[in-house]
Motif scaffolding. Structure first.
Motif, PDB file in Angstrom:
ATOM      1  N   ARG A   1      39.654 -16.216  77.915  1.00 13.18           N
ATOM      2  CA  ARG A   1      39.483 -17.318  78.860  1.00 13.18           C
ATOM      3  C   ARG A   1      38.653 -18.414  78.195  1.00 13.18           C
ATOM      4  N   LEU A   2      38.903 -19.627  78.619  1.00 14.29           N
ATOM      5  CA  LEU A   2      38.108 -20.733  78.102  1.00 14.29           C
ATOM      6  C   LEU A   2      36.681 -20.597  78.614  1.00 14.29           C
ATOM      7  N   PRO A   3      35.716 -20.954  77.784  1.00 12.02           N
ATOM      8  CA  PRO A   3      34.338 -20.877  78.255  1.00 12.02           C
ATOM      9  C   PRO A   3      34.127 -21.824  79.435  1.00 12.02           C
ATOM     10  N   GLY A   4      33.285 -21.416  80.366  1.00 17.22           N
ATOM     11  CA  GLY A   4      32.977 -22.258  81.521  1.00 17.22           C
ATOM     12  C   GLY A   4      32.238 -23.514  81.117  1.00 17.22           C
ATOM     13  N   ARG A   5      31.429 -23.363  80.078  1.00 20.48           N
ATOM     14  CA  ARG A   5      30.709 -24.524  79.561  1.00 20.48           C
ATOM     15  C   ARG A   5      30.357 -24.249  78.107  1.00 20.48           C
ATOM     16  N   ILE A   6      30.174 -25.316  77.371  1.00 15.01           N
ATOM     17  CA  ILE A   6      29.769 -25.199  75.971  1.00 15.01           C
ATOM     18  C   ILE A   6      28.277 -25.492  75.902  1.00 15.01           C
ATOM     19  N   GLU A   7      27.558 -24.623  75.250  1.00 17.22           N
ATOM     20  CA  GLU A   7      26.114 -24.792  75.118  1.00 17.22           C
ATOM     21  C   GLU A   7      25.809 -25.954  74.169  1.00 17.22           C
ATOM     22  N   PRO A   8      24.774 -26.732  74.465  1.00 23.36           N
ATOM     23  CA  PRO A   8      24.407 -27.845  73.579  1.00 23.36           C
ATOM     24  C   PRO A   8      24.178 -27.403  72.131  1.00 23.36           C
ATOM     25  N   LEU A   9      23.576 -26.230  71.948  1.00 27.58           N
ATOM     26  CA  LEU A   9      23.350 -25.738  70.590  1.00 27.58           C
ATOM     27  C   LEU A   9      24.677 -25.516  69.860  1.00 27.58           C
ATOM     28  N   ASP A  10      25.704 -25.051  70.580  1.00 23.66           N
ATOM     29  CA  ASP A  10      27.027 -24.886  69.959  1.00 23.66           C
ATOM     30  C   ASP A  10      27.570 -26.224  69.474  1.00 23.66           C
ATOM     31  N   LEU A  11      27.296 -27.290  70.194  1.00 26.20           N
ATOM     32  CA  LEU A  11      27.753 -28.622  69.783  1.00 26.20           C
ATOM     33  C   LEU A  11      27.042 -29.078  68.510  1.00 26.20           C
ATOM     34  N   VAL A  12      25.737 -28.883  68.464  1.00 27.09           N
ATOM     35  CA  VAL A  12      24.961 -29.308  67.303  1.00 27.09           C
ATOM     36  C   VAL A  12      25.343 -28.479  66.076  1.00 27.09           C
ATOM     37  N   VAL A  13      25.367 -27.166  66.239  1.00 23.39           N
ATOM     38  CA  VAL A  13      25.737 -26.288  65.129  1.00 23.39           C
ATOM     39  C   VAL A  13      27.181 -26.550  64.706  1.00 23.39           C
ATOM     40  N   GLY A  14      28.065 -26.740  65.673  1.00 20.39           N
ATOM     41  CA  GLY A  14      29.467 -27.024  65.364  1.00 20.39           C
ATOM     42  C   GLY A  14      29.649 -28.319  64.593  1.00 20.39           C
ATOM     43  N   ALA A  15      28.909 -29.352  64.972  1.00 19.69           N
ATOM     44  CA  ALA A  15      29.006 -30.629  64.260  1.00 19.69           C
ATOM     45  C   ALA A  15      28.526 -30.488  62.821  1.00 19.69           C
ATOM     46  N   ALA A  16      27.389 -29.823  62.629  1.00 19.25           N
ATOM     47  CA  ALA A  16      26.852 -29.638  61.273  1.00 19.25           C
ATOM     48  C   ALA A  16      27.778 -28.754  60.439  1.00 19.25           C
ATOM     49  N   ALA A  17      28.288 -27.698  61.035  1.00 15.60           N
ATOM     50  CA  ALA A  17      29.185 -26.789  60.311  1.00 15.60           C
ATOM     51  C   ALA A  17      30.504 -27.483  59.961  1.00 15.60           C
ATOM     52  N   THR A  18      31.038 -28.259  60.885  1.00 13.08           N
ATOM     53  CA  THR A  18      32.275 -28.994  60.626  1.00 13.08           C
ATOM     54  C   THR A  18      32.065 -30.000  59.502  1.00 13.08           C
ATOM     55  N   PHE A  19      30.944 -30.714  59.532  1.00 14.30           N
ATOM     56  CA  PHE A  19      30.608 -31.659  58.466  1.00 14.30           C
ATOM     57  C   PHE A  19      30.569 -30.943  57.120  1.00 14.30           C
ATOM     58  N   ARG A  20      29.823 -29.849  57.050  1.00 16.18           N
ATOM     59  CA  ARG A  20      29.641 -29.169  55.762  1.00 16.18           C
ATOM     60  C   ARG A  20      30.928 -28.539  55.272  1.00 16.18           C
ATOM     61  N   PHE A  21      31.701 -27.942  56.183  1.00 18.03           N
ATOM     62  CA  PHE A  21      32.967 -27.334  55.779  1.00 18.03           C
ATOM     63  C   PHE A  21      33.928 -28.399  55.252  1.00 18.03           C
ATOM     64  N   SER A  22      33.984 -29.539  55.909  1.00 22.45           N
ATOM     65  CA  SER A  22      34.914 -30.587  55.475  1.00 22.45           C
ATOM     66  C   SER A  22      34.531 -31.122  54.097  1.00 22.45           C
ATOM     67  N   LYS A  23      33.244 -31.233  53.819  1.00 18.04           N
ATOM     68  CA  LYS A  23      32.811 -31.662  52.485  1.00 18.04           C
ATOM     69  C   LYS A  23      33.106 -30.578  51.446  1.00 18.04           C
ATOM     70  N   LEU A  24      32.923 -29.319  51.823  1.00 20.83           N
ATOM     71  CA  LEU A  24      33.218 -28.213  50.918  1.00 20.83           C
ATOM     72  C   LEU A  24      34.688 -28.230  50.505  1.00 20.83           C
TER      73      LEU A  24
END
Length: 186
Positions: free
Chosen positions: A63-86
């Protein structure tokens, strides 16, 4: 085959030919160095990837999460940035890009700048995998789906990439400070 079926089939072929001719004209008018057909293929591949992720979620009963935690957004943005550069710029991943790119110049620390080579799909793939913004779209989609499909593993992987992004920031800051101190002494 009836006359009606034959006529409908011919009309479909005529419509298809007209559409293909219009697409060729549009692509030529847009610019011969750009592959609109290849970009459409990339859009179709991303759409298919998205559908596959959604189908996987449905088939596994996630099931889709009821809400996304703010920490998931911050970690996701940083991880997406680093993975894309990698994927798109790091020197160590250049052998993976080499079938689609050629070396152009050194980039930032531990990075290379490359140019897409070839034509058609090969060129489009080269353009996509050398563009951190383009890779980010795929990475963000994967991260988002991962939060629904396997949140623990996704958060663990994203945490590792976020730690790496933080270490990169510290390395670059240290280099800037060291260079500034050296310039002051000279």
């Amino acid at each position: 085959m009836t006359a009606e079926t034959g006529t409908a089939g011919q009309a479909d072929q005529t419509w298809g030919r007209r559409l293909a001719t219009a697409a060729r004209r549009q692509s030529q008018a847009y610019g011969p160095e750009r592959s609109l057909r290849g970009y459409l293929g990339a859009i179709a591949a991303f759409a298919a990837y998205s559908v596959a992720l959604a189908a996987t979620a449905r088939a596994t009963g996630r099931r889709l999460p009821g809400r996304i935690e703010p920490l998931d957004l911050v970690v996701g943005a940083a991880a997406t940035f680093r993975f894309s550069k990698l994927v798109s710029r790091n020197s160590v991943t250049s052998p993976l890009r080499a079938p689609f790119t050629q070396y152009a110049a050194p980039g930032g620390p531990a990075e290379t700048l490359e140019e897409a080579r070839g034509s058609g799909a090969r060129r489009v793939i080269g353009e996509l995998i050398t563009c951190p913004f383009c890779v980010s779209v795929w990475a963000a989609a994967t991260y988002t789906a991962g939060l629904a499909l396997c949140p623990k593993a996704t958060r663990l992987g994203a945490t590792g990439l976020t730690v790496l992004a933080g270490a990169d920031l510290l390395q670059l800051s240290s280099t800037i400070l060291t260079d500034a101190a050296t310039r002051e002494r000279d």
